[in-house]
Write an enzyme that holds these catalytic residues in place. Structure first.
Site, PDB file in Angstrom:
ATOM      1  N   CYS B 162     -34.762  15.013  11.696  1.00 45.86           N
ATOM      2  CA  CYS B 162     -34.300  16.101  12.556  1.00 45.86           C
ATOM      3  C   CYS B 162     -35.357  17.179  12.772  1.00 45.86           C
ATOM      4  CB  CYS B 162     -33.040  16.720  11.965  1.00 45.86           C
ATOM      5  SG  CYS B 162     -31.826  15.456  11.569  1.00 45.86           S
ATOM      6  N   HIS B 294     -31.317  25.956  12.838  1.00 43.30           N
ATOM      7  CA  HIS B 294     -31.072  24.513  12.795  1.00 43.30           C
ATOM      8  C   HIS B 294     -29.561  24.301  12.960  1.00 43.30           C
ATOM      9  CE1 HIS B 294     -32.125  20.416  12.238  1.00 43.30           C
ATOM     10  NE2 HIS B 294     -31.412  20.267  11.140  1.00 43.30           N
ATOM     11  N   GLU B 305     -29.146  27.625   5.207  1.00 42.56           N
ATOM     12  CA  GLU B 305     -30.032  28.235   6.202  1.00 42.56           C
ATOM     13  C   GLU B 305     -29.822  29.752   6.251  1.00 42.56           C
ATOM     14  OE1 GLU B 305     -29.744  26.550  10.141  1.00 42.56           O
ATOM     15  OE2 GLU B 305     -31.589  27.559  10.763  1.00 42.56           O
ATOM     16  N   LYS B 326     -26.401  23.882  18.905  1.00 49.84           N
ATOM     17  CA  LYS B 326     -26.006  22.471  18.746  1.00 49.84           C
ATOM     18  C   LYS B 326     -24.564  22.208  19.167  1.00 49.84           C
ATOM     19  CE  LYS B 326     -29.368  20.671  15.453  1.00 49.84           C
ATOM     20  NZ  LYS B 326     -30.266  21.829  15.215  1.00 49.84           N
ATOM     21  N   HIS B 331     -26.516  17.582  18.302  1.00 52.83           N
ATOM     22  CA  HIS B 331     -27.695  17.471  17.449  1.00 52.83           C
ATOM     23  C   HIS B 331     -28.535  16.326  18.017  1.00 52.83           C
ATOM     24  CE1 HIS B 331     -30.513  17.276  14.330  1.00 52.83           C
ATOM     25  NE2 HIS B 331     -29.746  17.545  13.294  1.00 52.83           N
ATOM     26  N   PHE B 390     -33.365  15.785   7.033  1.00 51.06           N
ATOM     27  CA  PHE B 390     -33.148  14.868   5.922  1.00 51.06           C
ATOM     28  C   PHE B 390     -34.520  14.431   5.425  1.00 51.06           C
ATOM     29  CE2 PHE B 390     -28.707  12.966   7.046  1.00 51.06           C
ATOM     30  CZ  PHE B 390     -28.119  14.131   6.608  1.00 51.06           C
TER      31      PHE B 390
END
Lengths: 87, 402
Positions: B162, B294, B305, B326, B331, B390
């Site tokens: 990502c 994010h 975050e 998002k 995403h 990830f």
């Protein structure tokens, strides 16, 4: 049926926890067993495959799903209910 | 060191098939998330996504080209054409010799893998299309962009899940800043909304079945999107010499690795990336008006975050606007940072902050100004764009007005 369901689930949990099945007790929690969130997701996958069921579980809200994961006994009875619903 | 500016932008995503349509949707608080429409979607337990609807590849490419182009490469090429057109650059006459392209993608040609496996395993066929390999390779999009524009300098693809497109943009920035290339096309692309792509994500149980609600206490997971964003990053002197319109300056970039858990985010890793980007850009937290988060809408990401922003920003966290777009474009995985950079450009150039849609309940662990539900007008001089992947790989960009 119930005994074999319980045995299969305990075997799956024991494998995930790297324990012998007889070390897994009904009152134990996932934390007691040292199973983290990824281990839980993998255990649920193995349970779904073993019993051909679909387990309602979202890792974002583990406490809010109808699938009770608070102890080994709770998981066994939740899976038993899903297996009964399938049959 | 050179200063680096953005002189062109392009996109294809669920909100629109160009930049103006996308910005209009962000301003108006529209979402591109809806029912997934592709073969076997009814066998998925997740039924929603931010798909690019009404995509007509034959409008953009001839039949011969299409044999080589997976959907992720199609999106990247169309976005690159828009960006180059806006920049007004012509790579003939020597410029192409040193200019290049860096594009991020997590999965590459996932749709091509999916169709080909279906053919040989499910349908029992004994052959697949002869161009399957060049179509699915992760560097296909970057290669096609280099071919189309004659970019003969540094060209490669980046795969950090990502964070892929933020890493790609950051590396392109560093190449221009160092003087290694006068112009770099950068960004990312992803198209994994197909049966196998979504089925894989379902397994992790981090997807929501109903709605993406970043920062909201009742959030319950992410929604996958698809699309591309591509930008022209150019040496400021080069841009000025030709009288180019400048959209923003890329002021700084930093990447960090958690070296911890393979999926759980790390406050420390995120904070080090944010702090590093500020330092690289010589910006104080007080100078930053907006952060495009994010903000995946998962329980773990959003609280981590927010804590990372608080740690780095200190008292300035009380007034910085932080939104996740998002819930609008989904995403977009390896393309997501590139699509999200459009919200940063809108903040700098139009003074409009894209909202966090579907915000319903305050979460004490996400107690920042998340610009809930409706866009806001605000004067902003500098912005950050976060990406945390990830694998624990983090990449943060800092942009400012020139």
């Amino acid at each position: 049926m119930s005994d074999s369901v319980r045995e299969k689930i305990i075997a799956i949990i024991a494998e995930e926890a790297v324990l012998d099945p007889d070390q897994v007790k009904p009152e134990m929690t996932l934390e007691d067993l040292g199973i983290d969130s990824l281990g839980l997701v993998e255990s649920i996958f193995k349970i779904e495959e073993a019993f051909d069921i679909s387990v309602p579980f979202n890792a974002n809200e583990p406490a809010q799903t109808e699938f009770d994961i608070s102890s080994v006994a709770a998981i066994v009875s939740a899976v038993e209910a899903l297996v009964r619903a399938r049959v | 060191m050179k200063r680096v500016v953005i002189t062109g932008a392009g996109t294809v995503n669920a909100l629109g098939q160009d930049v103006p349509q996308t910005l209009a949707a962000l301003r108006e608080g529209r979402s591109g998330i809806g029912p997934l429409e592709f073969r076997d979607a009814e066998r998925l337990s997740i039924q929603i996504g931010a798909q690019v609807k009404g995509w007509q590849p034959e409008v953009h490419f001839d039949r011969q080209q299409l044999g080589f182009l997976d959907r992720f490469a199609q999106f990247a090429l169309v976005a690159a054409r828009q960006a180059v057109a806006q920049s007004g650059l012509d790579f003939a006459g020597g410029l192409g010799d040193r200019s290049g392209v860096v594009l991020g993608t997590a999965g590459g040609g996932v749709g091509t893998w999916d169709e080909s496996y279906r053919a040989v395993y499910a349908e029992g066929k004994n052959r697949v299309h002869p161009f399957v390999v060049p179509r699915l390779m992760n560097n296909a999009a970057a290669s096609h962009v280099s071919i189309e524009f004659g970019l003969r300098g540094p060209a490669f693809s980046v795969a950090t899940a990502c964070s892929s497109s933020n890493h790609a943009m950051g590396l392109g920035f560093q190449l221009v800043r160092s003087g290694a290339a006068p112009v770099m096309l950068v960004g990312g692309s992803e198209a994994m909304l197909c049966f196998g792509g979504v089925k894989a994500w379902e397994g992790l149980r981090v997807m929501t079945k109903d709605a993406c609600r970043p920062f909201s206490a009742n959030r319950n997971g992410m929604v996958q999107g698809e699309g591309a964003g591509v930008y022209v990053f150019e040496d400021l002197d080069h841009a000025r010499a030709r009288g180019a319109d400048i959209l923003a300056e890329v002021a700084g970039f930093h990447m960090s690795s958690d070296a911890g858990d393979i999926v759980m985010p790390s406050l420390d890793g995120a904070a080090r990336a944010i702090a590093g980007a500020l330092a690289d850009a010589a910006l104080t937290p007080e100078a930053v008006g907006y952060i495009n988060a994010h903000g995946t809408g998962t329980a773990a990401n959003d609280k981590t975050e927010c804590a990372a922003i608080r740690r780095v920003f200190g008292p300035a966290a009380e007034r910085v606007m932080v939104s996740s777009t998002k819930a609008a474009h989904g995403h977009c995985i390896g393309g997501t940072g590139a699509v999200e950079l459009l919200a940063c450009l809108m903040a700098l150039n139009e003074g409009v902050i894209a909202p966090t849609l579907n915000y319903q309940e305050p979460d004490p662990e996400c107690d920042l100004d998340v610009v809930p539900n409706t866009a806001r007008t605000a004067r902003v001089e500098a912005v950050l764009s976060n990406a945390f992947a990830f694998g624990g790989m983090n990449a943060v960009l800092a942009l400012k007005k020139v």
